[in-house]
Design a protein around this motif. Structure first.
Motif, short mmCIF file in Angstrom:
data_model
loop_
_atom_site.label_atom_id
_atom_site.label_comp_id
_atom_site.label_asym_id
_atom_site.label_seq_id
_atom_site.Cartn_x
_atom_site.Cartn_y
_atom_site.Cartn_z
N ASP A 202 0.83 -1.20 0.00
CA ASP A 202 0.00 0.00 0.00
C ASP A 202 0.87 1.26 0.00
N VAL A 203 1.92 1.26 0.80
CA VAL A 203 2.79 2.43 0.90
C VAL A 203 3.46 2.74 -0.43
N VAL A 204 4.01 1.73 -1.09
CA VAL A 204 4.73 1.94 -2.35
C VAL A 204 3.78 2.43 -3.44
N LEU A 205 2.65 1.75 -3.58
CA LEU A 205 1.71 2.12 -4.65
C LEU A 205 1.11 3.50 -4.43
N MET A 206 0.78 3.82 -3.20
CA MET A 206 0.17 5.12 -2.94
C MET A 206 1.17 6.27 -3.07
N ARG A 207 2.44 6.01 -2.75
CA ARG A 207 3.42 7.07 -2.97
C ARG A 207 3.62 7.30 -4.46
N LEU A 208 3.52 6.25 -5.25
CA LEU A 208 3.62 6.40 -6.70
C LEU A 208 2.44 7.21 -7.24
N THR A 209 1.25 6.92 -6.77
CA THR A 209 0.09 7.70 -7.22
C THR A 209 0.16 9.15 -6.72
N ASP A 210 0.74 9.37 -5.55
CA ASP A 210 0.90 10.74 -5.05
C ASP A 210 1.79 11.57 -5.97
N VAL A 211 2.85 10.94 -6.47
CA VAL A 211 3.74 11.63 -7.39
C VAL A 211 3.00 12.01 -8.66
N MET A 212 2.16 11.11 -9.17
CA MET A 212 1.41 11.39 -10.39
C MET A 212 0.34 12.45 -10.15
N LEU A 213 -0.28 12.41 -8.99
CA LEU A 213 -1.32 13.40 -8.69
C LEU A 213 -0.74 14.77 -8.39
N ALA A 214 0.55 14.83 -8.06
CA ALA A 214 1.17 16.12 -7.77
C ALA A 214 1.29 16.99 -9.01
N LEU A 215 1.31 16.36 -10.19
CA LEU A 215 1.42 17.11 -11.45
C LEU A 215 0.04 17.35 -12.04
N PRO A 216 -0.18 18.50 -12.66
CA PRO A 216 -1.45 18.72 -13.38
C PRO A 216 -1.64 17.65 -14.46
N SER A 217 -2.87 17.19 -14.62
CA SER A 217 -3.14 16.06 -15.52
C SER A 217 -2.72 16.37 -16.96
N LEU A 218 -3.05 17.57 -17.44
CA LEU A 218 -2.71 17.91 -18.83
C LEU A 218 -1.20 18.01 -19.01
N LEU A 219 -0.51 18.59 -18.03
CA LEU A 219 0.95 18.69 -18.11
C LEU A 219 1.60 17.32 -18.11
N LEU A 220 1.08 16.39 -17.30
CA LEU A 220 1.61 15.03 -17.29
C LEU A 220 1.35 14.34 -18.62
#
Length: 342
Positions: A170-188
């Protein structure tokens, strides 16, 4: 002296206001009240049994039918799907055919407008603009559906792993999703497409899908964690049911409702992101492909001063379709989730 009230044969004093009733009368009144309540409960239970009860899905459909927001959103979505599916039958002309009556007066400063044969006029290459607009709905539906389904599948996979096992997974996967959510969706999405040497329609689909993965993963993970401590899951675990069966048969089915509703809302975002990538020139480079974002970027902006309708029509189509899916998704969320009901 002897109190008169204690003398033999003296009549009992009349009860005053506020005095308690004799025990037998009170018990009989309570008994009659309980019998009436019991009869009413039995009547309601009998009526519910005759009707067969109301499931969550049936209750949600009933609420959707009575919700004007859902009706408007469903009407827009239904018309969009019908136009996309039957585009070859609805479109008056071939979307890639160039017409002589349009090209003979076509110049950089003059693009033919509406006529009886071509209701929305010509595009900058002498093709029927209405036919291209209708066929563009097919590409928009194709990109939106595939991007949403791929993002949903990957997000459900990550959410199930994080919510079912917990711990370091849970910790590894959620930290990965946090990194992706930190960027604006269109910019990513722009970053992902720019990493590919040659952009195409599939690069847009996968970029938009990956952007939506953390949204589904986070939502499903939260629902799975809530299901882990529910009574039916604890009872199944106490009975010795295998953990795999608990996850797939008890936790996952009860957690998918919110994810499905979110998929409807994400479809609108996928359409907007795909159109934005095509508008920026990061989509399919094929100029013969009719796609609303590509039409808006290549034709609308470039020839806006000559004929602004080339930008108005694709932009209006994108906004209306995205609005329809948003209204339908919000109405579904309100109908399914009791906490969101007004």
């Amino acid at each position: 002296m002897t109190d008169p009230t204690t003398q033999a044969g003296a009549p009992a004093p009349a009860p005053r206001a506020g005095d308690e009733r004799p025990g037998g009368v009170r018990e009989r009144s309570i008994g009659r009240l309980g019998e009436r309540k019991k009869a009413r409960l039995e009547e309601l239970a009998q009526a519910s049994a005759e009707k067969g009860g109301v499931s969550l899905l049936r209750d949600a459909l009933r609420r959707l039918r009575r919700n004007p927001v859902a009706i408007v959103g469903g009407t827009i979505v239904g018309l969009f799907i019908l136009v996309a599916v039957f585009a070859p039958l609805i479109a008056p002309h071939d979307p890639v055919q160039r017409f002589a009556e349009l090209t003979k007066t076509l110049t950089v400063d003059n693009i033919p407008g509406a006529s009886a044969e071509h209701p929305l006029g010509s595009d900058p290459l002498g093709r029927d603009f209405l036919s291209r607009l209708i066929h563009g709905s097919r590409q928009t539906l194709f990109v939106g559906v595939l991007a949403t389904l791929i993002g949903l599948a990957l997000g459900v996979l990550l959410g199930v792993l994080a919510g079912a096992f917990g711990g370091w997974v849970d910790v590894v996967l959620m930290r990965l999703t946090d990194v992706m959510l930190a960027l604006p969706s269109l910019l990513l999405a722009i970053t992902l497409v720019a990493m590919v040497s040659k952009s195409s329609q599939w690069t847009v689909i996968f970029a938009v899908a990956i952007v939506n993965v953390p949204i589904f993963a986070r939502l499903l993970r939260g629902s799975m964690l809530a299901q882990r401590e529910s009574d039916h899951v604890l009872a199944a675990r106490a009975l010795g049911v295998k953990e795999r069966n608990i996850v797939l048969r008890h936790m996952l089915p009860n957690s998918l409702t919110a994810v499905i509703v979110q998929a409807t809302l994400t479809f609108a975002v996928a359409i907007l992101d795909a159109a934005a990538l095509s508008f920026l020139g990061l989509g399919d480079p094929d100029i013969n492909r009719a796609e609303w974002g590509l039409m808006l970027g290549n034709d609308g902006v470039r020839y806006f001063e000559v004929r602004p309708e080339l930008a108005y029509y694709p932009a209006l189509a994108i906004v209306v379709v995205a609005l329809g899916f948003t209204l339908l998704g919000e109405a579904m969320r309100e109908a399914i989730d009791p906490k969101n009901r007004r």
